[in-house]
Motif scaffolding. Structure first.
Motif, PDB file in Angstrom:
ATOM      1  N   GLU A 126       1.013   3.311  12.318  1.00 29.67           N
ATOM      2  CA  GLU A 126       0.474   4.571  11.472  1.00 29.67           C
ATOM      3  C   GLU A 126      -0.203   5.569  12.368  1.00 29.67           C
ATOM      4  N   ASP A 150      14.992   1.221   6.177  1.00 31.95           N
ATOM      5  CA  ASP A 150      14.730   1.372   4.821  1.00 31.95           C
ATOM      6  C   ASP A 150      15.075   0.025   4.332  1.00 31.95           C
ATOM      7  N   THR A 152      13.680  -0.942   1.268  1.00 28.88           N
ATOM      8  CA  THR A 152      13.414  -0.782  -0.348  1.00 28.88           C
ATOM      9  C   THR A 152      13.972  -1.881  -0.889  1.00 28.88           C
ATOM     10  N   THR A 167       8.833   1.853   9.016  1.00 26.67           N
ATOM     11  CA  THR A 167       9.503   1.811   7.608  1.00 26.67           C
ATOM     12  C   THR A 167       9.487   2.958   6.679  1.00 26.67           C
ATOM     13  N   ARG A 168      10.506   3.106   6.057  1.00 24.44           N
ATOM     14  CA  ARG A 168      10.546   4.249   4.860  1.00 24.44           C
ATOM     15  C   ARG A 168       9.084   4.138   4.112  1.00 24.44           C
ATOM     16  N   ARG A 169       8.728   3.151   3.695  1.00 25.18           N
ATOM     17  CA  ARG A 169       7.448   3.019   3.083  1.00 25.18           C
ATOM     18  C   ARG A 169       6.123   3.764   3.563  1.00 25.18           C
ATOM     19  N   GLU A 172       7.029   7.417   4.008  1.00 24.24           N
ATOM     20  CA  GLU A 172       6.496   8.029   2.498  1.00 24.24           C
ATOM     21  C   GLU A 172       4.810   7.941   2.467  1.00 24.24           C
ATOM     22  N   ARG A 173       4.228   6.989   2.930  1.00 22.78           N
ATOM     23  CA  ARG A 173       2.700   6.785   2.922  1.00 22.78           C
ATOM     24  C   ARG A 173       2.136   8.382   3.701  1.00 22.78           C
ATOM     25  N   TYR A 178      12.432  11.403   1.444  1.00 24.02           N
ATOM     26  CA  TYR A 178      13.620  10.640   1.708  1.00 24.02           C
ATOM     27  C   TYR A 178      14.471  11.960   1.677  1.00 24.02           C
TER      28      TYR A 178
END
Length: 196
Positions: A126, A150, A152, A167-169, A172-173, A178
């Motif tokens: 991150e 992804d 999820t 990762t996608r998550r 998103e944070r 998406y």
């Protein structure tokens, strides 16, 4: 979890090359000696050998054609997030599907994130991506894409050593949205970054 006060972010440059070089060498050239050149334009030097890839990456850094945010622990690089324009990083996985479903090119893309194996699962990915976004903002900002895994709908845990772009998550944070799938387990995530 890593905190911003624990580490600093530095741009990949001739001055930080020794730290980047040491990180890559500690990990045997990354993914079989890639030296994070896969996404750069094709040329005669690319993919020839470990040393050839290293020399190519060094030349790209010295000529300002390779960009990355390095996460530094003192003088030691422990992670990076590679970014650039589509012209500077044209090679992406699942390119045929990507081209068939895109409506426009982004201003920048984040193509590869790597974390030293001693620092994985501590939030350093991150920090690297945030560092890349800050450097993109300083360069003028714009629409940024990245192509994370992804997971999820996946129940089986994936090794962090295979997550070459997070990762996608995670994205998103960081405020990405998406856009669409890309390949079997990847997707296109987008974010508009304001000029700094």
């Amino acid at each position: 979890m890593a905190t911003e006060s624990s580490y600093t972010i530095a741009p990949l440059s001739p001055e930080t090359w020794p730290a980047f070089d040491a990180l890559v060498q500690r990990h045997n050239g990354i993914f079989g000696g890639c030296w994070c050149i896969y996404f750069h334009p094709d040329c005669a030097e690319r993919g020839q050998s470990y040393e050839g890839n290293r020399a190519l990456k060094k030349r790209l850094v010295e000529t300002g054609q390779a960009h990355a945010a390095l996460v530094m622990d003192g003088d030691e690089a422990i992670a990076w997030a590679e970014y650039g324009t589509p012209a500077g990083l044209p090679n992406i996985h699942h390119r045929k599907q990507y081209d068939a479903t895109k409506t426009s090119d982004p201003d920048y893309r984040i193509t590869c994130v790597f974390v030293d194996k001693r620092h994985r699962r501590q939030g350093v990915t991150e920090l690297a991506i945030t560092g890349a976004l800050d450097q993109i903002a300083q360069a003028g900002g714009g629409r940024v894409e990245s192509y994370p895994h992804d997971l999820t709908n996946q129940t089986k845990k994936m090794s962090s050593s295979f997550l070459y772009n997070g990762t996608r998550r995670l994205y998103e944070r960081l405020g990405f949205t998406y856009d669409r799938p890309k390949g079997l387990k990847n997707c296109v995530m987008v974010k508009t970054v304001d000029i700094a």
